[in-house]
Design an enzyme around this catalytic site. Structure first.
Site, PDB file in Angstrom:
ATOM      1  N   CYS A 116       0.823  -1.227   0.000  1.00 24.94           N
ATOM      2  CA  CYS A 116       0.000   0.000   0.000  1.00 24.94           C
ATOM      3  C   CYS A 116       0.849   1.266   0.000  1.00 24.94           C
ATOM      4  CB  CYS A 116      -0.945   0.014   1.190  1.00 24.94           C
ATOM      5  SG  CYS A 116      -2.104  -1.355   1.177  1.00 24.94           S
ATOM      6  N   HIS A 253      -3.377   7.338   2.202  1.00 20.42           N
ATOM      7  CA  HIS A 253      -3.764   6.014   1.712  1.00 20.42           C
ATOM      8  C   HIS A 253      -5.138   5.698   2.291  1.00 20.42           C
ATOM      9  CE1 HIS A 253      -4.005   1.857   0.850  1.00 20.42           C
ATOM     10  NE2 HIS A 253      -3.719   1.449   2.075  1.00 20.42           N
ATOM     11  N   ASN A 283      -9.975  -0.159   0.028  1.00 22.52           N
ATOM     12  CA  ASN A 283      -8.509  -0.107   0.015  1.00 22.52           C
ATOM     13  C   ASN A 283      -8.002  -0.650  -1.319  1.00 22.52           C
ATOM     14  OD1 ASN A 283      -5.773  -0.415   0.386  1.00 22.52           O
ATOM     15  ND2 ASN A 283      -5.931  -1.291   2.438  1.00 22.52           N
TER      16      ASN A 283
HETATM   17  N1  ACO Z   1     -18.184  -8.406   9.655  1.00 25.16           N
HETATM   18  C1  ACO Z   1     -18.632  -8.656  10.886  1.00 25.16           C
HETATM   19  N2  ACO Z   1     -17.810  -8.917  11.917  1.00 25.16           N
HETATM   20  C2  ACO Z   1     -16.488  -8.906  11.667  1.00 25.16           C
HETATM   21  C3  ACO Z   1     -15.958  -8.655  10.401  1.00 25.16           C
HETATM   22  C4  ACO Z   1     -16.866  -8.399   9.364  1.00 25.16           C
HETATM   23  N3  ACO Z   1     -16.482  -8.143   8.102  1.00 25.16           N
HETATM   24  N4  ACO Z   1     -14.607  -8.715  10.475  1.00 25.16           N
HETATM   25  C5  ACO Z   1     -14.294  -8.992  11.746  1.00 25.16           C
HETATM   26  N5  ACO Z   1     -15.427  -9.116  12.473  1.00 25.16           N
HETATM   27  C6  ACO Z   1     -15.544  -9.434  13.882  1.00 25.16           C
HETATM   28  C7  ACO Z   1     -14.344 -10.188  14.399  1.00 25.16           C
HETATM   29  O1  ACO Z   1     -14.479 -11.566  14.116  1.00 25.16           O
HETATM   30  C8  ACO Z   1     -14.422  -9.878  15.881  1.00 25.16           C
HETATM   31  O2  ACO Z   1     -15.399 -10.731  16.452  1.00 25.16           O
HETATM   32  P1  ACO Z   1     -15.149 -11.372  17.904  1.00 25.16           P
HETATM   33  O3  ACO Z   1     -15.061 -10.189  18.824  1.00 25.16           O
HETATM   34  O4  ACO Z   1     -16.364 -12.209  18.076  1.00 25.16           O
HETATM   35  O5  ACO Z   1     -13.867 -12.133  17.804  1.00 25.16           O
HETATM   36  C9  ACO Z   1     -14.958  -8.453  15.920  1.00 25.16           C
HETATM   37  O6  ACO Z   1     -15.553  -8.227  14.635  1.00 25.16           O
HETATM   38  C10 ACO Z   1     -13.887  -7.404  16.182  1.00 25.16           C
HETATM   39  O7  ACO Z   1     -12.760  -7.674  15.348  1.00 25.16           O
HETATM   40  P2  ACO Z   1     -11.505  -6.712  15.309  1.00 25.16           P
HETATM   41  O8  ACO Z   1     -10.514  -7.270  14.332  1.00 25.16           O
HETATM   42  O9  ACO Z   1     -11.036  -6.418  16.710  1.00 25.16           O
HETATM   43  O10 ACO Z   1     -12.179  -5.372  14.732  1.00 25.16           O
HETATM   44  P3  ACO Z   1     -11.529  -3.986  14.498  1.00 25.16           P
HETATM   45  O11 ACO Z   1     -12.329  -2.939  15.135  1.00 25.16           O
HETATM   46  O12 ACO Z   1     -10.042  -3.997  14.740  1.00 25.16           O
HETATM   47  O13 ACO Z   1     -11.748  -3.775  12.921  1.00 25.16           O
HETATM   48  C11 ACO Z   1     -10.456  -3.914  10.898  1.00 25.16           C
HETATM   49  C12 ACO Z   1     -11.162  -4.683  12.011  1.00 25.16           C
HETATM   50  C13 ACO Z   1     -11.509  -3.152  10.133  1.00 25.16           C
HETATM   51  C14 ACO Z   1      -9.778  -4.920   9.983  1.00 25.16           C
HETATM   52  C15 ACO Z   1      -9.435  -2.931  11.472  1.00 25.16           C
HETATM   53  O14 ACO Z   1      -8.614  -3.575  12.414  1.00 25.16           O
HETATM   54  C16 ACO Z   1      -8.549  -2.326  10.413  1.00 25.16           C
HETATM   55  O15 ACO Z   1      -9.003  -1.583   9.583  1.00 25.16           O
HETATM   56  N6  ACO Z   1      -7.243  -2.598  10.476  1.00 25.16           N
HETATM   57  C17 ACO Z   1      -6.294  -2.005   9.573  1.00 25.16           C
HETATM   58  C18 ACO Z   1      -6.347  -2.669   8.259  1.00 25.16           C
HETATM   59  C19 ACO Z   1      -5.588  -1.820   7.302  1.00 25.16           C
HETATM   60  O16 ACO Z   1      -5.825  -0.638   7.229  1.00 25.16           O
HETATM   61  N7  ACO Z   1      -4.656  -2.300   6.590  1.00 25.16           N
HETATM   62  C20 ACO Z   1      -3.895  -1.326   5.792  1.00 25.16           C
HETATM   63  C21 ACO Z   1      -2.883  -1.856   5.109  1.00 25.16           C
HETATM   64  S1  ACO Z   1      -3.476  -2.866   3.858  1.00 25.16           S
HETATM   65  C22 ACO Z   1      -2.149  -3.257   2.852  1.00 25.16           C
HETATM   66  O17 ACO Z   1      -1.063  -2.842   3.029  1.00 25.16           O
HETATM   67  C23 ACO Z   1      -2.369  -4.252   1.777  1.00 25.16           C
END
Ligand code: ACO
Length: 326
Positions: A116, A253, A283
């Site tokens: 990214c 980004h 993304n």
């Molecule tokens: N729908 C419903 N529930 C979901 C989903 C979904 N799509 N995805 C995860 N959950 C659930 C999980 O299973 C978890 O459930 P549990 O509590 O029963 O275990 C709950 O939601 C919370 O999960 P978290 O991972 O803690 O959620 P978080 O608030 O951290 O959000 C996310 C997840 C959106 C992925 C976030 O962490 C994020 O955006 N991270 C950064 C990702 C990113 O920006 N990457 C950039 C670089 S990408 C690159 O370089 C290619």
């Protein structure tokens, strides 16, 4: 005294494949909801390339738009750099395929792989070529088909990514070696390979010979992003000789609206100065910054003369920032 050369962005273009995939569409294949995706990420939809539409096709459309915007012809191009993590083939570089499809005569062409952060890294490489007189009309393209890397049974990743391409034309301009110059003013590039297991694709040519699927420890990537991007932004501003307060537009980004907001709050940015397209593009990895830049130029927000700051973070982990006066 010889002139001080800088590289300036003289044209910007982008392309999104026609097919739009909504959150509701994804809720039909994994256990998720529009409400969860919007609340946790800000994403409402993403674009998806056709099966017969490789990354180079998206790159070519974005490149043609950028060349038109710059008033340049394919015959003027003497450097093509494609930032991509989803190349058409293992080799040749997607840049060489783009060169063939565009009909650009013999020139330098290669890919940059920093996931990214790829567009910011590629811009830095092209800046070196242009500012040192090795290229006079460089195409820097971010082009990605991240949907090809998805595990469509993994709801924690498949809702986050999309396909698209953005491109800029870089040309030399004479400057005075001051922050008032037009062109690229400063960079900060970072990588921390110790964190490579937080975000990676679990296949590859020299491991198991598969393409693999994207795997991510989302919450850890999130934490890293908010903390470390701010440092890179400040370092790029310092390298450019500007202050954060002087910046007209931040073009981050587009990974997650909460990351964009978190970084903004950490730096005390005015949210009206932050370009966000994540709701419509999701993304798109290396394509996201030039796509967002093009969107904000086309809708009249970003204009010639504005001081713009790009920032990105991705697999590697890599991250970085760049200050540029348009
Ligand atoms: N729908 C419903 N529930 C979901 C989903 C979904 N799509 N995805 C995860 N959950 C659930 C999980 O299973 C978890 O459930 P549990 O509590 O029963 O275990 C709950 O939601 C919370 O999960 P978290 O991972 O803690 O959620 P978080 O608030 O951290 O959000 C996310 C997840 C959106 C992925 C976030 O962490 C994020 O955006 N991270 C950064 C990702 C990113 O920006 N990457 C950039 C670089 S990408 C690159 O370089 C290619």
């Amino acid at each position: 005294m010889s002139a001080f050369m800088r590289s300036a962005i003289t044209g910007v273009g982008s392309y999104l494949p026609e097919t739009i995939v909504s959150n509701a569409d994804l809720a039909r294949i994994v256990d998720t909801s529009d409400e969860w995706i919007v609340e946790r990420t800000g994403i409402r939809q993403r674009h998806r390339a056709r099966d017969d539409q490789p990354t180079s096709d998206l790159a070519v459309e974005a490149a043609l738009a950028a060349l038109k915007d710059a008033g340049r012809d394919v015959g003027d191009v003497d450097l093509i750099i494609v930032a991509t993590t989803t190349p058409d083939l293992t080799f040749p570089a997607t840049a060489a395929i783009v060169q063939k499809k565009l009909g650009v005569p013999v020139c330098a062409a290669f890919d940059v792989q920093a996931v990214c952060s790829g567009f910011v890294y590629a811009l830095s490489v092209a800046d070196g070529f242009v500012a040192r007189g090795q290229a006079r009309c460089a195409l820097v393209i971010g082009a990605e088909e991240m949907t090809r890397l998805m595990d469509w049974s993994d709801r924690t990743t498949c809702v986050l990514f999309g396909d698209g391409a953005g491109a800029v034309v870089l040309e030399p301009v004479e400057g005075r070696n001051t922050p008032a110059d037009t062109g690229i003013l400063g960079f900060a590039l970072r990588s921390d390979g110790r964190k490579s297991d937080l975000l990676y694709v679990d296949g590859g040519v020299a491991t198991d010979g598969r393409v693999g699927h994207l795997r991510m420890q989302g919450n850890q990537v999130f934490r890293h992003a908010v903390i470390n991007i701010a440092e890179a932004i400040e370092a790029a501003a310092a390298a450019a000789g500007i202050t954060i307060a002087e910046v007209d537009w931040f073009v981050p980004h587009q990974a997650n609206q909460r990351i964009i907001k978190g970084v903004g709050e950490r730096l005390g940015l005015d949210e009206n100065k932050v370009i966000s397209t994540v709701s419509h593009h999701a993304n798109t990895s290396a394509a996201s910054i030039p796509l967002a830049l093009d969107t904000a130029i086309r809708d009249g927000r970003i204009r010639r003369g504005d001081l713009v700051l790009f920032e990105a973070m991705g697999g590697g982990l890599t991250w970085g920032a760049c200050a540029v006066r348009l």
